[in-house]
Design a protein around this motif. Structure first.
Motif, PDB file in Angstrom:
ATOM      1  N   TRP A   1      80.451  -3.723 100.760  1.00  0.00           N
ATOM      2  CA  TRP A   1      81.524  -3.165  99.945  1.00  0.00           C
ATOM      3  C   TRP A   1      80.881  -2.178  98.981  1.00  0.00           C
ATOM      4  O   TRP A   1      80.599  -2.528  97.834  1.00  0.00           O
ATOM      5  N   PRO A   2      80.615  -0.937  99.445  1.00  0.00           N
ATOM      6  CA  PRO A   2      80.009   0.042  98.543  1.00  0.00           C
ATOM      7  C   PRO A   2      80.843   0.252  97.280  1.00  0.00           C
ATOM      8  O   PRO A   2      80.310   0.459  96.206  1.00  0.00           O
ATOM      9  N   VAL A   3      82.169   0.163  97.439  1.00  0.00           N
ATOM     10  CA  VAL A   3      83.070   0.258  96.289  1.00  0.00           C
ATOM     11  C   VAL A   3      84.140  -0.815  96.460  1.00  0.00           C
ATOM     12  O   VAL A   3      84.980  -0.721  97.349  1.00  0.00           O
ATOM     13  N   LEU A   4      84.059  -1.830  95.637  1.00  0.00           N
ATOM     14  CA  LEU A   4      85.090  -2.869  95.650  1.00  0.00           C
ATOM     15  C   LEU A   4      86.413  -2.279  95.164  1.00  0.00           C
ATOM     16  O   LEU A   4      86.409  -1.307  94.399  1.00  0.00           O
ATOM     17  N   PRO A   5      87.552  -2.845  95.558  1.00  0.00           N
ATOM     18  CA  PRO A   5      88.812  -2.408  94.961  1.00  0.00           C
ATOM     19  C   PRO A   5      88.724  -2.547  93.433  1.00  0.00           C
ATOM     20  O   PRO A   5      88.144  -3.505  92.918  1.00  0.00           O
ATOM     21  N   PHE A   6      89.265  -1.578  92.736  1.00  0.00           N
ATOM     22  CA  PHE A   6      89.149  -1.492  91.275  1.00  0.00           C
ATOM     23  C   PHE A   6      89.528  -2.795  90.579  1.00  0.00           C
ATOM     24  O   PHE A   6      88.912  -3.179  89.590  1.00  0.00           O
ATOM     25  N   GLU A   7      90.497  -3.503  91.112  1.00  0.00           N
ATOM     26  CA  GLU A   7      90.946  -4.758  90.513  1.00  0.00           C
ATOM     27  C   GLU A   7      89.851  -5.824  90.538  1.00  0.00           C
ATOM     28  O   GLU A   7      89.916  -6.801  89.797  1.00  0.00           O
ATOM     29  N   GLN A   8      88.844  -5.656  91.390  1.00  0.00           N
ATOM     30  CA  GLN A   8      87.757  -6.633  91.504  1.00  0.00           C
ATOM     31  C   GLN A   8      86.515  -6.229  90.705  1.00  0.00           C
ATOM     32  O   GLN A   8      85.545  -6.966  90.674  1.00  0.00           O
ATOM     33  N   TRP A   9      86.545  -5.066  90.079  1.00  0.00           N
ATOM     34  CA  TRP A   9      85.400  -4.645  89.279  1.00  0.00           C
ATOM     35  C   TRP A   9      85.255  -5.566  88.075  1.00  0.00           C
ATOM     36  O   TRP A   9      86.236  -6.089  87.544  1.00  0.00           O
ATOM     37  N   GLU A  10      84.019  -5.731  87.653  1.00  0.00           N
ATOM     38  CA  GLU A  10      83.751  -6.568  86.485  1.00  0.00           C
ATOM     39  C   GLU A  10      83.126  -5.705  85.392  1.00  0.00           C
ATOM     40  O   GLU A  10      82.107  -5.060  85.607  1.00  0.00           O
ATOM     41  N   PHE A  11      83.756  -5.684  84.239  1.00  0.00           N
ATOM     42  CA  PHE A  11      83.252  -4.978  83.064  1.00  0.00           C
ATOM     43  C   PHE A  11      82.343  -5.938  82.326  1.00  0.00           C
ATOM     44  O   PHE A  11      82.769  -7.014  81.924  1.00  0.00           O
ATOM     45  N   ILE A  12      81.077  -5.576  82.180  1.00  0.00           N
ATOM     46  CA  ILE A  12      80.090  -6.469  81.570  1.00  0.00           C
ATOM     47  C   ILE A  12      79.550  -5.797  80.310  1.00  0.00           C
ATOM     48  O   ILE A  12      78.938  -4.727  80.396  1.00  0.00           O
ATOM     49  N   TYR A  13      79.793  -6.417  79.173  1.00  0.00           N
ATOM     50  CA  TYR A  13      79.299  -5.840  77.926  1.00  0.00           C
ATOM     51  C   TYR A  13      78.871  -6.952  76.993  1.00  0.00           C
ATOM     52  O   TYR A  13      79.688  -7.660  76.422  1.00  0.00           O
ATOM     53  N   ASP A  14      77.572  -7.114  76.863  1.00  0.00           N
ATOM     54  CA  ASP A  14      76.981  -8.090  75.966  1.00  0.00           C
ATOM     55  C   ASP A  14      75.979  -7.326  75.107  1.00  0.00           C
ATOM     56  O   ASP A  14      74.883  -7.007  75.557  1.00  0.00           O
TER      57      ASP A  14
END
Length: 138
Positions: free
Chosen positions: A67-80
């Protein structure tokens, strides 16, 4: 950039053919969806990947094993803020790696072994990332 014709050309390369790495595209994402996400997160997507999403909301290859590009709804925003000065987006995946887009000073792509702990540099930008995927280097 017109991503679909470019990616289709990448699937015709010798490594992609040998690895049977095809491309399956999805319907485009609406500009309003991207803008709402950017407003909610307080970060703008890099232009390359933004333009890709306006043409296809995801990219599946090798019968769903890449999956070179997952559907946008499956993206994970990671900010620590304790571990990194900028956020990451987990946007792609293979059986061995997760792919992260830096939302810092450069739109570099990193990969993280699914059973590992540290990310490693993979490509300088989204376009280079896709080229490596279709050269069977992902």
């Amino acid at each position: 950039m017109y991503w679909k014709p470019h990616i289709i050309r990448l699937t015709e390369g010798p490594s992609a053919r040998a690895g049977k790495i095809d491309a399956l595209f999805y319907p485009p994402l609406a500009e309003e969806t991207i803008a709402a996400w950017e407003s909610e997160k307080g970060h703008r997507l890099p232009e390359e990947i933004r333009s890709y999403l306006l043409q296809s909301n995801g990219l599946e290859a090798q019968c769903g094993t890449i999956w070179p590009v997952l559907p946008f709804e499956q993206w994970e925003f990671i900010y620590d803020e304790c571990t990194a000065p900028h956020p990451w987006l987990r946007f792609g995946e293979t059986k061995d790696f997760r792919y992260l887009l830096s939302l810092g000073h450069s739109p570099s792509v990193y990969r993280h072994a699914i059973f590992g702990s540290d990310e490693e540099f993979f490509a300088g930008n989204f376009g280079d990332y896709l080229e490596k995927v279709f050269r069977n280097e992902a």
